[in-house]
Design an enzyme around this catalytic site. Structure first.
Site, short mmCIF file in Angstrom:
data_model
loop_
_atom_site.label_atom_id
_atom_site.label_comp_id
_atom_site.label_asym_id
_atom_site.label_seq_id
_atom_site.Cartn_x
_atom_site.Cartn_y
_atom_site.Cartn_z
CB THR A 137 85.10 10.63 -19.36
OG1 THR A 137 83.74 10.29 -19.59
CG2 THR A 137 85.96 9.53 -19.99
CG ASP A 138 80.42 9.39 -16.96
OD1 ASP A 138 80.87 9.52 -18.12
OD2 ASP A 138 79.26 9.72 -16.64
CD GLU A 139 81.34 8.44 -22.69
OE1 GLU A 139 81.77 7.68 -23.57
OE2 GLU A 139 80.62 9.42 -22.93
CE1 TYR A 163 86.63 11.09 -24.91
CE2 TYR A 163 84.70 10.02 -23.95
CZ TYR A 163 85.68 10.99 -23.91
OH TYR A 163 85.71 11.89 -22.86
CE LYS A 167 89.62 11.54 -21.23
NZ LYS A 167 90.45 12.78 -21.22
P1 NAD Z 1 86.42 19.54 -26.46
O1 NAD Z 1 86.46 18.57 -27.58
O2 NAD Z 1 85.37 20.60 -26.45
O3 NAD Z 1 87.82 20.30 -26.35
C1 NAD Z 1 89.05 19.63 -26.47
C2 NAD Z 1 90.14 20.69 -26.63
O4 NAD Z 1 91.41 20.00 -26.69
C3 NAD Z 1 90.03 21.50 -27.93
O5 NAD Z 1 90.25 22.86 -27.65
C4 NAD Z 1 91.12 20.94 -28.81
O6 NAD Z 1 91.64 21.88 -29.74
C5 NAD Z 1 92.16 20.52 -27.79
N1 NAD Z 1 93.07 19.45 -28.27
C6 NAD Z 1 92.73 18.31 -28.90
N2 NAD Z 1 93.84 17.59 -29.19
C7 NAD Z 1 94.90 18.30 -28.71
C8 NAD Z 1 96.30 18.07 -28.68
N3 NAD Z 1 96.83 16.97 -29.22
N4 NAD Z 1 97.09 19.00 -28.10
C9 NAD Z 1 96.56 20.13 -27.56
N5 NAD Z 1 95.24 20.39 -27.57
C10 NAD Z 1 94.40 19.48 -28.13
O7 NAD Z 1 86.36 18.66 -25.14
P2 NAD Z 1 85.65 18.95 -23.75
O8 NAD Z 1 84.25 18.48 -23.83
O9 NAD Z 1 85.94 20.33 -23.34
O10 NAD Z 1 86.44 17.93 -22.81
C11 NAD Z 1 87.63 18.32 -22.14
C12 NAD Z 1 88.15 17.14 -21.34
O11 NAD Z 1 87.16 16.72 -20.41
C13 NAD Z 1 88.47 15.91 -22.19
O12 NAD Z 1 89.61 15.30 -21.67
C14 NAD Z 1 87.25 15.02 -22.01
O13 NAD Z 1 87.60 13.66 -22.17
C15 NAD Z 1 86.86 15.34 -20.59
N6 NAD Z 1 85.44 15.18 -20.23
C16 NAD Z 1 84.47 15.74 -21.01
C17 NAD Z 1 83.13 15.65 -20.60
C18 NAD Z 1 82.02 16.29 -21.39
O14 NAD Z 1 80.85 16.09 -21.05
N7 NAD Z 1 82.29 17.09 -22.40
C19 NAD Z 1 82.81 14.97 -19.43
C20 NAD Z 1 83.85 14.39 -18.68
C21 NAD Z 1 85.15 14.52 -19.09
O1 DAU Z 2 79.87 10.98 -19.93
C1 DAU Z 2 80.87 11.92 -20.18
C2 DAU Z 2 81.03 12.07 -21.67
O2 DAU Z 2 79.89 12.81 -22.13
C3 DAU Z 2 82.31 12.75 -22.09
O3 DAU Z 2 83.41 11.98 -21.68
C4 DAU Z 2 82.34 12.96 -23.62
O4 DAU Z 2 83.50 13.68 -23.97
C5 DAU Z 2 81.10 13.75 -24.01
O5 DAU Z 2 81.06 13.90 -25.41
C6 DAU Z 2 79.83 13.05 -23.52
O6 DAU Z 2 79.64 11.80 -24.23
P1 DAU Z 2 78.19 11.32 -24.71
O7 DAU Z 2 78.34 10.36 -25.81
O8 DAU Z 2 77.36 10.90 -23.54
O9 DAU Z 2 77.60 12.74 -25.22
P2 DAU Z 2 76.73 13.14 -26.52
O10 DAU Z 2 76.28 14.54 -26.30
O11 DAU Z 2 77.42 12.78 -27.78
O12 DAU Z 2 75.46 12.19 -26.36
C7 DAU Z 2 74.63 12.24 -25.20
C8 DAU Z 2 73.58 11.16 -25.37
O13 DAU Z 2 72.68 11.57 -26.42
C9 DAU Z 2 74.13 9.82 -25.79
O14 DAU Z 2 73.36 8.80 -25.17
C10 DAU Z 2 73.93 9.78 -27.30
C11 DAU Z 2 72.66 10.60 -27.48
N1 DAU Z 2 72.56 11.36 -28.74
C12 DAU Z 2 73.60 12.16 -29.11
C13 DAU Z 2 73.56 12.90 -30.27
C14 DAU Z 2 74.73 13.76 -30.70
C15 DAU Z 2 71.40 11.32 -29.51
O15 DAU Z 2 70.43 10.62 -29.16
N2 DAU Z 2 71.35 12.05 -30.66
C16 DAU Z 2 72.38 12.83 -31.09
O16 DAU Z 2 72.28 13.44 -32.17
#
Ligand code: NAD
Ligand code: DAU
Length: 357
Positions: A137-139, A163, A167
């Site tokens: 992730t970018d975080e 988180y 990561k």
């Molecule tokens: P998600 O939470 O929707 O899905 C995670 C999946 O991993 C689920 O299906 C869960 O059951 C599985 N999982 C969790 N723990 C496990 C374990 N110990 N063994 C096997 N499976 C397990 O997450 P996502 O949003 O799809 O993110 C996927 C990946 O991409 C993550 O590594 C996250 O850090 C990264 N990522 C997410 C975002 C985003 O915006 N969602 C952005 C950048 C990177």
């Molecule tokens: O940047 C990549 C990341 O993006 C991934 O690595 C994470 O897995 C993914 O969950 C996401 O993280 P964020 O914290 O940015 O996503 P979230 O959707 O939780 O929140 C997006 C923005 O909105 C953040 O600034 C928090 C804000 N927010 C979120 C929720 C759930 C609100 O203002 N209200 C809300 O109820």
């Protein structure tokens, strides 16, 4: 040929399996623990597709992973599995350390044992040989001010939430397994994704579903935090491209060049819903916006410089924010049974019944 992918019952992983199988005959073995975020309904349409094999299990289970590697002999392992929600990491960081740090460590050790025994020709990093691709992730880079340049691959790691710290730790382990043991790794760091199958704890699906249910649309703090949004399919295509042509040992920043303040994202969603499914009382969805207490340690701005992906690998996002966000709203409106399954908890009951979890 086979790839082993972890976490593909989740949001990005399930989209990856769909994108992958749309253009490849290669089999996907999907290892997923089915946490609250894992949902087999995301893969419903692949029930009868022999190219997708689902295995219920933990990336930290070395015996199981060793068995799968021996049985399927994958040419690559892709690690999507993680605890992914920042707010949950604030309430309970333990699971994040368990899966993101220890789980990745155990997975790396299982993969290293498998890779070490591969024939020499399959271990040469200059050939199209075995790869371990870690999805991050970018975080991990921390937060930017309004005037800072977007994150490059050379930015220092400065994670601010449990988180992002977990990561970052996993990324460091992946790097170390390359430098110390020679494991052929690739790491991708991506910005905020959105699109189909997004679990409604995250901002965009939460706002769509709360709006339709007549509930408040919670904005943390002043709503001026900036995220760089990327349509999930573009992320999946980028990962496939890195797997295909990325240089072993390198990291690749992936982003949409779509910086938006949270409040603007929420107003855009409300405007699309006003057009596609107006409120019964004729009023604007934006009236449901409610300011709530800010997230502790809330990063102010993320932005990715994706020029390495563009220049070295020729990848560019296909969707703009306008096209991607409209598609996303349309998907949620058209997939009511998926929404009901997730929000009613029915799919958790099914898991308990089927897997005895
Ligand atoms: P998600 O939470 O929707 O899905 C995670 C999946 O991993 C689920 O299906 C869960 O059951 C599985 N999982 C969790 N723990 C496990 C374990 N110990 N063994 C096997 N499976 C397990 O997450 P996502 O949003 O799809 O993110 C996927 C990946 O991409 C993550 O590594 C996250 O850090 C990264 N990522 C997410 C975002 C985003 O915006 N969602 C952005 C950048 C990177
Ligand atoms: O940047 C990549 C990341 O993006 C991934 O690595 C994470 O897995 C993914 O969950 C996401 O993280 P964020 O914290 O940015 O996503 P979230 O959707 O939780 O929140 C997006 C923005 O909105 C953040 O600034 C928090 C804000 N927010 C979120 C929720 C759930 C609100 O203002 N209200 C809300 O109820």
């Amino acid at each position: 040929m086979t790839i082993l992918v972890t976490g593909c019952a989740g949001f990005i992983g399930s989209n990856f399996v769909h994108t992958w199988l749309a253009s490849s005959k290669e089999m996907v073995v999907n290892l997923d623990k089915l946490t609250y975020a894992g949902n087999l309904a995301n893969l419903d349409d692949l029930k009868d597709d022999k190219r997708h094999v689902f295995v219920h299990g933990d990336i930290g289970n070395r015996d199981l992973v060793a068995e799968l590697l021996t049985q399927y002999q994958p040419r690559a392992v892709l690690n999507f599995a993680a605890e992914s929600h920042v707010d949950r990491s604030i309430h309970g960081p333990g699971e994040f350390i368990q899966t993101n740090v220890l789980g990745t460590f155990n997975l790396l050790e299982s993969v290293r044992a498998y890779w070490t025994k591969l024939p020499e020709s399959n271990r040469d990093v200059n050939q199209q040989s075995f790869r371990f691709l870690h999805v991050s992730t970018d975080e991990v880079y921390g937060t930017l001010s309004a005037t800072d340049a977007p994150f490059k691959e050379t930015n220092p790691y400065e994670p601010n939430s449990p988180y992002s710290a977990s990561k970052a730790a996993s990324d460091h382990l992946v790097r170390a397994w390359h430098h110390t043991y020679g494991l052929p790794v690739l790491t991708t760091n991506c910005s905020n994704n959105y699109g189909p199958y997004h679990f409604p704890e995250k901002l965009i699906p939460l706002v769509i579903l709360n709006a339709l249910a007549g509930k408040p649309l919670p904005i943390y703090g002043d709503g001026q935090q900036v995220r760089d949004w990327l349509y999930v399919e573009d992320h999946c295509r980028a990962i496939a491209r890195v797997l295909e042509a990325g240089k072993v040992g390198e990291c690749y920043n992936i982003g949409g060049w779509n910086e938006k303040a949270n409040l603007d994202v929420v107003h855009t969603l409300c405007a699309i819903l006003d057009e596609l499914q107006p409120r019964a009382d004729g009023r604007a969805y934006a009236e449901q916006i409610t300011y709530v207490k800010d997230r502790p340690g809330h990063d102010r701005r993320y932005a990715m410089d994706a020029s390495k992906m563009e220049q070295e690998l020729g990848w560019r996002p296909r969707e703009t924010f306008d096209t991607g966000i409209r598609k996303t709203v349309q998907w949620y409106l058209a997939n009511q049974s998926w929404v009901e399954g997730v929000t009613s908890g029915a799919y958790r009951q099914w898991l308990d019944k089927h897997y005895g979890a």
